[in-house]
Design a protein around this motif. Structure first.
Motif, short mmCIF file in Angstrom:
data_model
loop_
_atom_site.label_atom_id
_atom_site.label_comp_id
_atom_site.label_asym_id
_atom_site.label_seq_id
_atom_site.Cartn_x
_atom_site.Cartn_y
_atom_site.Cartn_z
N LEU A 50 -30.54 71.15 14.79
CA LEU A 50 -29.42 71.64 14.00
C LEU A 50 -29.33 73.14 14.20
O LEU A 50 -30.33 73.86 13.97
N LEU A 96 -32.85 74.89 12.83
CA LEU A 96 -33.60 74.35 11.71
C LEU A 96 -34.82 73.58 12.21
O LEU A 96 -34.68 72.67 13.04
N ALA A 120 -36.27 67.91 13.26
CA ALA A 120 -36.14 66.75 12.38
C ALA A 120 -35.84 65.53 13.23
O ALA A 120 -35.17 65.61 14.26
N CYS A 176 -31.63 62.20 10.15
CA CYS A 176 -31.14 63.43 9.51
C CYS A 176 -30.72 63.17 8.07
O CYS A 176 -30.94 64.01 7.19
N LEU A 216 -33.17 65.13 5.86
CA LEU A 216 -32.51 66.39 5.50
C LEU A 216 -31.37 66.22 4.51
O LEU A 216 -30.83 67.20 4.02
N VAL A 267 -28.36 65.21 5.20
CA VAL A 267 -27.08 65.59 5.79
C VAL A 267 -26.55 64.48 6.68
O VAL A 267 -27.31 63.73 7.27
N TRP A 300 -22.23 69.15 10.50
CA TRP A 300 -22.78 68.15 9.58
C TRP A 300 -22.19 68.38 8.20
O TRP A 300 -21.66 69.44 7.90
N GLU A 352 -25.85 70.29 2.79
CA GLU A 352 -26.75 71.39 3.08
C GLU A 352 -28.15 70.82 3.27
O GLU A 352 -28.64 70.08 2.41
N PRO A 353 -28.80 71.12 4.40
CA PRO A 353 -30.12 70.53 4.65
C PRO A 353 -31.13 70.89 3.56
O PRO A 353 -31.24 72.04 3.15
N ASN A 402 -35.26 69.39 2.05
CA ASN A 402 -36.41 68.57 2.40
C ASN A 402 -36.35 67.27 1.60
O ASN A 402 -36.90 67.17 0.51
N TRP A 452 -34.90 77.92 8.70
CA TRP A 452 -34.05 78.34 9.80
C TRP A 452 -34.76 79.45 10.56
O TRP A 452 -35.25 80.40 9.95
#
Length: 134
Positions: A12, A19, A37, A55, A59, A61, A88, A91-92, A94, A105
């Motif tokens: 990403l 990321l 990821a 993802c 994440l 997303v 995407w 917002e990514p 965890n 990032w």
């Protein structure tokens, strides 16, 4: 001979940053290092479908238009499928804390100093960032 494990990962990229997720120290494979990821391609699943699912799971997303990119790794037990993702929804975050203990990032210049899951992939990741920002 055992067939290699099929893996799909996503780079990403946003605003020239990529990321990465930090693999939890308790992970069986590649513990305590930074990685893209992603995860296993399930039976009957295509690599681009797997990267979209992973993802979402990891994440939170929904990726749009993942673009296949070459990815160099040195582990012959893996069949790696990598994708550049520049669009995407969401917002990514965890979303898989049992798998990762951090996500961050990074600027391209910071990657060489990281402990990467697949050090041979560094040039592939840098190329993905370059393509995304061209």
């Amino acid at each position: 001979m055992v067939a290699p494990t099929r893996i799909s990962v996503a780079a990403l990229v946003r605003d020239g940053l990529v990321l990465l997720v930090h693999r939890h120290p308790s992970r069986r494979w590649y513990p305590d290092c930074w990685d893209l990821a992603g995860g296993h391609v399930e039976a009957g699943e295509l690599p681009h479908q797997a990267v979209s699912r992973e993802c979402l799971e990891e994440l939170g997303v929904q990726v749009h238009d993942p673009v296949p990119i070459p990815m160099t790794i040195s582990d012959p037990s893996l069949d790696m499928h990598a994708f550049l993702v520049t669009r995407w929804a969401g917002e990514p975050v965890n979303a898989a804390p049992e798998e990762h203990d951090d996500l961050r990032w990074f600027r391209p210049g910071e990657l060489a100093n990281l402990k990467l899951a697949h050090p041979a992939s560094l040039s592939s990741i840098l190329n993905a960032v370059q393509v995304a920002t061209a």
